[in-house]
Motif scaffolding. Sequence first.
Motif, PDB file in Angstrom:
ATOM      1  N   ASP A 348       0.831  -1.206   0.000  1.00  0.00           N
ATOM      2  CA  ASP A 348       0.000   0.000   0.000  1.00  0.00           C
ATOM      3  C   ASP A 348       0.866   1.257   0.000  1.00  0.00           C
ATOM      4  O   ASP A 348       0.580   2.229  -0.707  1.00  0.00           O
ATOM      5  N   ILE A 349       1.950   1.246   0.778  1.00  0.00           N
ATOM      6  CA  ILE A 349       2.852   2.407   0.828  1.00  0.00           C
ATOM      7  C   ILE A 349       3.515   2.618  -0.526  1.00  0.00           C
ATOM      8  O   ILE A 349       3.601   3.750  -1.031  1.00  0.00           O
ATOM      9  N   VAL A 350       3.988   1.538  -1.135  1.00  0.00           N
ATOM     10  CA  VAL A 350       4.637   1.642  -2.450  1.00  0.00           C
ATOM     11  C   VAL A 350       3.654   2.180  -3.487  1.00  0.00           C
ATOM     12  O   VAL A 350       4.017   3.000  -4.345  1.00  0.00           O
ATOM     13  N   GLU A 351       2.396   1.745  -3.393  1.00  0.00           N
ATOM     14  CA  GLU A 351       1.381   2.246  -4.325  1.00  0.00           C
ATOM     15  C   GLU A 351       1.191   3.756  -4.159  1.00  0.00           C
ATOM     16  O   GLU A 351       1.111   4.494  -5.141  1.00  0.00           O
ATOM     17  N   GLN A 352       1.137   4.209  -2.910  1.00  0.00           N
ATOM     18  CA  GLN A 352       0.987   5.644  -2.664  1.00  0.00           C
ATOM     19  C   GLN A 352       2.171   6.423  -3.234  1.00  0.00           C
ATOM     20  O   GLN A 352       1.998   7.466  -3.873  1.00  0.00           O
ATOM     21  N   ILE A 353       3.374   5.910  -2.992  1.00  0.00           N
ATOM     22  CA  ILE A 353       4.577   6.597  -3.483  1.00  0.00           C
ATOM     23  C   ILE A 353       4.586   6.619  -5.007  1.00  0.00           C
ATOM     24  O   ILE A 353       4.940   7.629  -5.635  1.00  0.00           O
ATOM     25  N   GLY A 354       4.178   5.512  -5.616  1.00  0.00           N
ATOM     26  CA  GLY A 354       4.167   5.429  -7.074  1.00  0.00           C
ATOM     27  C   GLY A 354       3.190   6.382  -7.730  1.00  0.00           C
ATOM     28  O   GLY A 354       3.306   6.677  -8.925  1.00  0.00           O
ATOM     29  N   ALA A 373      12.281   3.929  -3.429  1.00  0.00           N
ATOM     30  CA  ALA A 373      11.330   3.323  -2.491  1.00  0.00           C
ATOM     31  C   ALA A 373      10.340   2.391  -3.169  1.00  0.00           C
ATOM     32  O   ALA A 373       9.595   1.680  -2.486  1.00  0.00           O
ATOM     33  N   GLN A 374      10.320   2.383  -4.489  1.00  0.00           N
ATOM     34  CA  GLN A 374       9.425   1.473  -5.204  1.00  0.00           C
ATOM     35  C   GLN A 374      10.104   0.154  -5.560  1.00  0.00           C
ATOM     36  O   GLN A 374       9.474  -0.732  -6.138  1.00  0.00           O
ATOM     37  N   ALA A 375      11.384   0.032  -5.200  1.00  0.00           N
ATOM     38  CA  ALA A 375      12.132  -1.189  -5.502  1.00  0.00           C
ATOM     39  C   ALA A 375      12.105  -2.134  -4.302  1.00  0.00           C
ATOM     40  O   ALA A 375      12.166  -1.704  -3.148  1.00  0.00           O
ATOM     41  N   SER A 376      12.049  -3.432  -4.570  1.00  0.00           N
ATOM     42  CA  SER A 376      11.956  -4.425  -3.496  1.00  0.00           C
ATOM     43  C   SER A 376      13.183  -4.404  -2.597  1.00  0.00           C
ATOM     44  O   SER A 376      13.073  -4.557  -1.372  1.00  0.00           O
ATOM     45  N   HIS A 377      14.380  -4.211  -3.195  1.00  0.00           N
ATOM     46  CA  HIS A 377      15.596  -4.268  -2.376  1.00  0.00           C
ATOM     47  C   HIS A 377      15.667  -3.103  -1.393  1.00  0.00           C
ATOM     48  O   HIS A 377      16.350  -3.181  -0.376  1.00  0.00           O
TER      49      HIS A 377
END
Length: 594
Positions: A348-354, A373-377
Amino acid sequence: AVNRVPPYLCNFQVMKIQTRFQMEGISKRTISLEDQKKLILQGKDIEEINFEGTQLEKQVINKGTNTLIVREFMEECIKDGNGVLPGKTIFFCSSKAHARRIEEIFDKLYPQYHGELAKVLVSDDPRVYGKGGLLDQFTNNDMPRIAISVDMLDTGIDVREIVNLVFAKPVYSYTKFWQMIGRGTRLLEASKPKPWCTEKDVFLILDCWDNFEYFKLQPKGKELKPQLPLPVRLVGLRLDKIDKAIAINQIDITEREVAKLRWQIATLPKDSVVIKDAAVALARLDEENFWINLTPQKLEFLRAEIKPLFRTVSEADFKAMRFERDVLEYSLAVLNEDREQADTLKDDIVEQIGELPLSVSFVKQEEALIRAAQASHYWATADEEAFDELVAKLGPLMKFREQMASPGPVHLDLTDILHNKERVEFGPQQEAVSISRYREMVEALITELTEHNPVLQKIKSGETVSADEANQLAELLHEEHPHITEDLLRQVYKNRKARFIQFIRHILGIEVLQSFPDEVSAAFDQFIRAHTTLSSRQMEFLNLLKNFIIEREKVARRDLINAPFTVIHPQGIRGVFSPAEINEILLLTERLAA
C-alpha cells in the motif's frame, strides 16, 4: 429538579451514533469495495475523494451518512404506546438544505406515511405559523411525529410530549446545548394526556456528533464506541511500537519513538479547553525522570490519559499524517515479525509513493527517493532512518498524489468483473447479450419445445429421465439457438453446483433452485443468528465478506487480511475476530466458495 420526588423535570439517556465517515473521513481507505465500484462506473476518480469527517454537510454531502442516522434513529428511538411510530421528536440540523435532505430520506425510506411522518420547521416558512400550521400540527396532532429544525426549535418551544432529540449537527455553545436539551425535559400534564404519548419518565438523546464528549459530559445511556480520530490512532501506534521496542531491548528505536512522541505532545493545542483541563496530567510529563525508564505503568498512563487528548488536533496535514501512520504501522509489523501484515502494508505504501506526480516541481525534487522506495531491495534493507526519511520527505507530498492520481488497478479490475457478470457469450458465433435477455431466450425455447418433446414432457410430469434421455435433451438444446449448455445455465441462474436436469426442472417450475447469491446470503444469515453477541464492526465485516464472495465467487485466506477488509481494520479479519471465530468463518467460506 430531576431527582426531586416528584421531579420537576424529566431525566434523559444518551446514545452516541457516529459513522465511520464521521470519524475517519471519506477517502479511498474508508469507502467500501461496493461503493468504490459504483463510483468508478460513474466515472469518478476515487483518489480525488478525500474529506475529513468534520467536512460532512459542509464541503461534502453524503446521503449514506444521513440515511444511516435516520435508520438508526428509527430503530433506537422511544416509540409511542403501539411500539411502531417514534414518539414526538426534534431533529436538530445544521442548515436548511441539510434539513430538507433529512426530510427526503424519511419520505423515501418510509413511503407508507405519505410524507407526513417528518416535516421541516424553519422560521422563514409561512406554513409553520398559525392555527393549523406545521408547528401547531406537531404540537397538537398525531402527525407529524418528527420536527426537523434549523435553529427555530432549539429554544422556546414547549411540547411536553417530546421523547426524542437527535443532534444531527455539532453544537459549540454550552448554553445553547443545554437549551436544546431542555426541549425534552418538560413533564406531561396528567390532566391533558395525548394518545401518542400517555407516559414519559425519560427521554432519549441521540448524539451523532459527539457533543457530550465535546463538553466533557458523561450522561447515562448506551454508547456505541466510535473509531478513533487519526491523530489518536497515530499516537496509539507509536505507544505500541515503544512498548514492543522496550520488550525486545531495541534501545535506539525506543529513544527515536519517545522523541517523536514528546514532540507530538509539545504541539498539542494549548488553547483547547480539553488540554487546559488536562494540565495536571501533562505536568507529569515535564518531569525528566518520567521518560528515563518507561515502565508498563507509565505506558498505561500515556495510553489512558495522554492519547485521548490528541482528538483536539485539528490544524494538521492529515494526508501526511496518514502516510506517517502507514509507515509507522509497517515498522511495527516488522518488529512483531508479522511478515504477512508487513507485506500488505508495504504494498500500500509503495502504491501511494508510485502515484506521486513527478510533473510537480516539489515532487520532482525527491525523484531519487521516490524511485528507490518502489524497488523491493529498498525495503529489504530499510531501517528506522529510512522510515524517518520517507515520512519527512514524502509525507508532505501526499497532498499532490490525492489531487492528481488516477484510480489504481484494483478498481479497474472490479469494473471488468462487473462487466463480465452482466453479459453472456454463447453459440459458435460468440453472440453476446445481457444475462436477463439470455434467460428469457432459454425459457422461451424450453416452453416451446415442451409442447412436443417427450423428454421435457416427462420432466414436467415429475417422471425420472434416464441418462441417455438427458444427453439427448442436452444435445438438442445445444444445437438450437441460443445454444444452451450446463455451464451457461450455471452462469445465467447464478448457481455453480446444479446439474443440467435440475435447471430444466427449475425452468419448468418443478424444482426451486437457490441462486449462489441467495445461498451465500442464507448461509451468512444463519451464521449471524447462531452468534448473537456480534459487535457492529463484526457485522460490518461479515456483510463485506458476504458481498465479496457473491461478487468474486471465491475467497482465499490471504484475501481476508488485504483490501477491502483492511478498510474495517488495518489487520483485516485478525483485528476483528478471535482465532476461534476466524476458524469458524474459514469453514463457512470454504463451504460456500469451494
